[in-house]
Design a protein around this motif. Structure first.
Motif, short mmCIF file in Angstrom:
data_model
loop_
_atom_site.label_atom_id
_atom_site.label_comp_id
_atom_site.label_asym_id
_atom_site.label_seq_id
_atom_site.Cartn_x
_atom_site.Cartn_y
_atom_site.Cartn_z
N LYS A 78 0.86 -1.18 0.00
CA LYS A 78 0.00 0.00 0.00
C LYS A 78 0.90 1.23 0.00
N VAL A 79 0.62 2.16 -0.88
CA VAL A 79 1.43 3.37 -1.00
C VAL A 79 0.60 4.58 -0.60
N GLU A 80 1.09 5.31 0.38
CA GLU A 80 0.41 6.53 0.81
C GLU A 80 1.35 7.72 0.64
N VAL A 81 0.84 8.75 0.01
CA VAL A 81 1.62 9.96 -0.24
C VAL A 81 0.99 11.11 0.53
N ILE A 274 5.86 -4.19 7.48
CA ILE A 274 6.98 -3.29 7.19
C ILE A 274 6.43 -1.95 6.75
N ALA A 275 6.94 -0.88 7.35
CA ALA A 275 6.65 0.47 6.90
C ALA A 275 7.93 1.04 6.30
N LEU A 276 7.87 1.41 5.02
CA LEU A 276 8.98 2.10 4.36
C LEU A 276 8.68 3.59 4.41
N VAL A 277 9.50 4.33 5.15
CA VAL A 277 9.25 5.74 5.40
C VAL A 277 10.29 6.56 4.64
N CYS A 279 11.23 10.32 2.69
CA CYS A 279 10.92 11.74 2.49
C CYS A 279 12.03 12.41 1.70
N GLY A 280 11.65 13.42 0.91
CA GLY A 280 12.63 14.24 0.24
C GLY A 280 12.79 13.97 -1.24
N ALA A 281 12.99 15.05 -2.00
CA ALA A 281 13.14 14.93 -3.46
C ALA A 281 14.39 14.15 -3.85
N GLY A 282 15.39 14.14 -2.98
CA GLY A 282 16.61 13.40 -3.28
C GLY A 282 16.42 11.90 -3.36
N LYS A 283 15.27 11.42 -2.90
CA LYS A 283 15.00 9.99 -2.94
C LYS A 283 13.92 9.64 -3.96
N ALA A 284 13.52 10.62 -4.76
CA ALA A 284 12.46 10.38 -5.74
C ALA A 284 12.88 9.40 -6.82
N LEU A 315 5.22 8.03 1.97
CA LEU A 315 6.00 8.95 1.16
C LEU A 315 5.49 10.38 1.33
N ASP A 316 6.42 11.33 1.41
CA ASP A 316 5.94 12.71 1.26
C ASP A 316 5.89 13.03 -0.24
N LYS A 317 5.29 14.15 -0.56
CA LYS A 317 5.04 14.44 -1.99
C LYS A 317 6.34 14.63 -2.76
N ASP A 318 7.41 15.07 -2.08
CA ASP A 318 8.69 15.23 -2.78
C ASP A 318 9.29 13.88 -3.16
#
Length: 323
Positions: A78-81, A274-277, A279-284, A315-318
């Motif tokens: 499941k992917v949440e942004v 498992i939660a994959l957390v 954040c950040g545009a550098g990981k897009a 995921l955050d939006k970045d």
């Protein structure tokens, strides 16, 4: 029901949900021709909440409430942004607290695995009301998916990061916090940590996967590096293929410090949740490699995360900007 505009105060895109409960629900095959006017792949707007469930390479949809969003096939998970890391941390706290309550009620304990990096910051809501007072911290058993072989008071220590930002602020029993023996070599620390896990299996603190024979943790909270590594399992490194040991060591980490210990993928993937957390545009980039349409002949470590149970991407939006 009229469609509502996209709102970002809560997870604004649920890209995929794989859940046994949803498999029992009536399924409607999704096809753009069902909608008028025709919808594009990038902008699917629904007058009802839609949850995409993978199965035989197809999408199925179940209506629940009003939203607009984008959906793509992502594989298991499941992917949440979220529109911000703040909102992500709020949702992550609830997710973690709910699982803690569930497992504590079922078996009197909750085994949770931490990682380093920005994850600890994203757990900050757990040390605030209402969670800090409502959670039964006495049931928690805390582990690390990887650790740098440095003293516990060293700035590179994942233990120190977790202690300063989380463990020192909640009443988890000290005997239930399983840090590495920092007086040992990398190889010795890995062997010692695996021995500790096997002892906890014998004492029924840890369960074992009936499918794999590896320890089965209730929840792993994982981050990801800009190169797509998870734990201390790096792209192209031989350790990503280790399938016998529970805990292994690395002396040539491409990211300093070079000496570390790490859970292996069989242990990671035996987890109940498992939660994959991330954040950040550098990981897009690696997020897109894992969840987008790219075809990698040599998968990134993050693409190898595939638990027996539930996988949720926070995921955050970045981080999701290239999806």
């Amino acid at each position: 029901m009229a469609s509502s505009p996209l709102q970002f105060s809560t997870p604004f895109r649920t890209l995929l949900l794989s859940s046994p409960s949803l498999r029992k629900s009536p399924r409607l095959p999704f096809h753009p021709s069902l909608f008028s006017p025709p919808l594009t792949q990038k902008t699917l707007t629904f007058s009802t909440v839609t949850r995409a469930v993978s199965g035989s390479g197809k999408f199925y949809w179940r209506a629940k409430a009003s939203m607009a969003g984008t959906a793509m096939e992502k594989g298991k998970g499941k992917v949440e942004v979220f529109d911000s890391e703040e909102n992500l941390s709020v949702s992550l706290a609830k997710y973690t607290a709910d699982l803690a309550a569930k497992f504590s009620k079922e078996k009197g304990s909750f085994t949770v695995v931490l990682s380093g990096g920005s994850l600890i910051k994203s757990l900050r809501k757990l040390v605030e009301p209402p969670y800090v007072d409502a959670i039964d911290w006495s049931t928690w058993h805390v582990f690390w998916v990887d650790e740098r072989v440095v003293p516990k008071d060293h700035d590179d220590s994942n233990y120190k990061l977790a202690f300063d930002g989380f463990l020192s602020k909640v009443p988890i029993l000290p005997g239930n916090v399983y840090a590495i023996n920092d007086a040992l070599s990398a190889e010795g620390a890995a062997d010692d940590y695996e021995t500790c896990l096997k002892h906890l299996v014998k004492s029924n603190v840890l369960s074992v996967s009936t499918a794999t024979g590896f320890p089965k943790f209730d929840l792993m909270l994982l981050g990801m590096g800009p190169d797509g590594h998870v734990a201390s399992l790096f792209p192209g490194h031989p350790l990503v293929k280790e399938n016998k040991k529970w805990v292994t060591f690395i002396k040539d980490s491409p990211k300093p410090p070079p000496e570390r210990i790490t859970f292996t993928f069989p242990v990671i993937n035996s987890s109940a949740h498992i939660a994959l957390v991330i954040c950040g545009a550098g990981k897009a980039g690696p997020v897109h490699s894992a969840l987008g349409n790219s075809q990698n002949s040599d998968p990134l470590p993050v693409q190898m995360v595939s638990p027996e149970g539930e996988l949720v991407w926070f995921l955050d939006k970045d981080a999701a900007s290239k999806l």
